[in-house]
Design an enzyme around this catalytic site. Structure first.
Site, PDB file in Angstrom:
ATOM      1  N   TYR A  54     -21.517  -1.643  28.829  1.00  0.00           N
ATOM      2  CA  TYR A  54     -20.735  -2.205  27.729  1.00  0.00           C
ATOM      3  C   TYR A  54     -20.887  -3.728  27.702  1.00  0.00           C
ATOM      4  O   TYR A  54     -20.609  -4.408  28.694  1.00  0.00           O
ATOM      5  CB  TYR A  54     -19.252  -1.853  27.856  1.00  0.00           C
ATOM      6  CG  TYR A  54     -18.927  -0.386  27.752  1.00  0.00           C
ATOM      7  CD1 TYR A  54     -19.848   0.543  27.279  1.00  0.00           C
ATOM      8  CD2 TYR A  54     -17.676   0.084  28.127  1.00  0.00           C
ATOM      9  CE1 TYR A  54     -19.528   1.882  27.188  1.00  0.00           C
ATOM     10  CE2 TYR A  54     -17.346   1.431  28.045  1.00  0.00           C
ATOM     11  CZ  TYR A  54     -18.280   2.321  27.575  1.00  0.00           C
ATOM     12  OH  TYR A  54     -17.955   3.657  27.488  1.00  0.00           O
ATOM     13  N   SER A 206     -12.935   8.531  21.534  1.00  0.00           N
ATOM     14  CA  SER A 206     -12.877   8.609  20.076  1.00  0.00           C
ATOM     15  C   SER A 206     -11.883   9.651  19.577  1.00  0.00           C
ATOM     16  O   SER A 206     -12.197  10.425  18.673  1.00  0.00           O
ATOM     17  CB  SER A 206     -14.263   8.876  19.493  1.00  0.00           C
ATOM     18  OG  SER A 206     -14.328   8.502  18.133  1.00  0.00           O
ATOM     19  N   PRO A 207     -10.662   9.687  20.106  1.00  0.00           N
ATOM     20  CA  PRO A 207      -9.673  10.645  19.602  1.00  0.00           C
ATOM     21  C   PRO A 207      -9.269  10.364  18.159  1.00  0.00           C
ATOM     22  O   PRO A 207      -8.716  11.241  17.491  1.00  0.00           O
ATOM     23  CB  PRO A 207      -8.486  10.466  20.561  1.00  0.00           C
ATOM     24  CG  PRO A 207      -8.638   9.071  21.072  1.00  0.00           C
ATOM     25  CD  PRO A 207     -10.111   8.839  21.188  1.00  0.00           C
TER      26      PRO A 207
END
Length: 333
Positions: A54, A206-207
């Site tokens: 990241y 990514s809910p």
């Protein structure tokens, strides 16, 4: 805050995890990142998820500085290894060499002597699975990693890893980190049943379907300025920014608002009602977003309401684990 066991392990994690995939080291300034981490700690979030890749390592560096001074035994730090971290052929994958070198670099950036969970960010078709699991097991024995997990592995891959670990006496994986939301339900068919049987839980990313389930993206219009869709990662959302998806989401959002809740809170509450989910990863660019996300823990979704939500979203929902289309490849959440 709600706390749940991570798989069949003794460690508990916060039901909401703080993730810094597209924020720390790239989208927001470090001062804002520190404010978001403080807000997460203030509401009882103890689990922090990051990865070596990241922001080319900067996300781990910023998180390490933001958590400096926080009692190490009061939090859980998760990181991942697999995606390229440099130009050389050995700077990627799940070879013993890359796992060891990546983990040591992560520990330095995070300013800690161990991580609570090290995850294989993807399955490596080139490295022998035995080599990967041996390296993970060695790091556990060295005290540099407490538990091991995977991310976006198929049911077959998870099963193979569990079987090999049992045969070789390695530490078993305790978690999988898949994409999961009201409109991306592909893990329900095969991954979740296997994991429930084997004591492996889900830490889902990514809910909110990259913000789509907040209802802020409207069909037939350009995305609002300042949203994720207009940022550098906007192209990766193209599969979601279609009217075939956005129109059902608006119907879903209307049902949520009629019930007195925000679409985002309902989406998180829906994910967390799955008993195989230990934690849902949320990101934030502003502290108030953390406070909004925590409201999901107060919701008790009635079966009839859930049925109505799922029916509204059905035209946009993907269930099939063999579906050939997937979001553009990335070093995810």
């Amino acid at each position: 805050m709600d706390y749940r066991h991570l798989g069949r392990s003794g460690m508990v994690v916060s039901a909401l995890s703080y993730g810094n995939w597209i924020t720390h080291g790239s989208q927001i300034e470090e001062e804002a990142a520190r404010a978001c981490v403080k807000a997460a700690l203030d509401v009882g979030i103890t689990t922090f998820d990051t990865a070596d890749v990241y922001a080319l390592g900067q996300a781990e560096t910023v998180l390490g500085r933001a958590l400096k001074g926080v009692a190490r035994d009061s939090i859980e730090i998760f990181t991942k290894v697999y995606w390229p971290t440099g130009p050389n052929p050995n700077n990627r994958g799940l070879s013993r060499k890359h796992i060891m070198e990546s983990l040591h670099a992560s520990l330095e950036r995070l300013q800690t002597d161990h991580v609570d969970l090290l995850q294989a960010h993807r399955f490596d078709y080139e490295a022998p699975l035995e080599e990967t699991l041996q390296a993970f097991d060695d790091l556990v024995r060295q005290g540099k990693v407490h538990y091991v997990g995977v991310s976006e592995w198929t049911a077959t891959q998870i099963q193979d890893a569990l079987q090999l670990a049992d045969e070789m006496g390695f530490d078993r994986i305790v978690s999988n980190q898949p994409q999961y939301s009201l409109i991306w339900r592909v893990i329900e068919a095969e991954v979740v049943p296997l994991c429930q049987q084997e004591g492996v839980s889900q830490i889902v990313w990514s809910p909110l379907a990259q913000g789509i389930l907040t209802g802020k993206y409207l069909p037939g219009t350009t995305p609002p300025e300042g949203t994720r869709a207009t940022g550098p990662e906007g192209g990766e959302m193209s599969w979601l920014l279609r009217d075939e998806v956005l129109e059902p989401v608006q119907a879903y959002a209307a049902l949520c608002r009629e019930a007195g809740s925000t679409p985002a809170s309902v989406a998180l509450a829906w994910v967390l009602q799955n008993q195989n989910v230990s934690s849902a990863i949320v990101g934030a660019s502003r502290p108030e977003q953390i406070a909004e996300n925590v409201k999901a823990l107060e919701l008790d979704l009635e079966p009839d309401f859930v049925e109505a939500l799922e029916k509204a979203l059905e035209p946009a929902t993907l269930f099939d684990p063999g579906f050939t289309f997937s979001p553009p490849s990335r070093a995810d959440m």
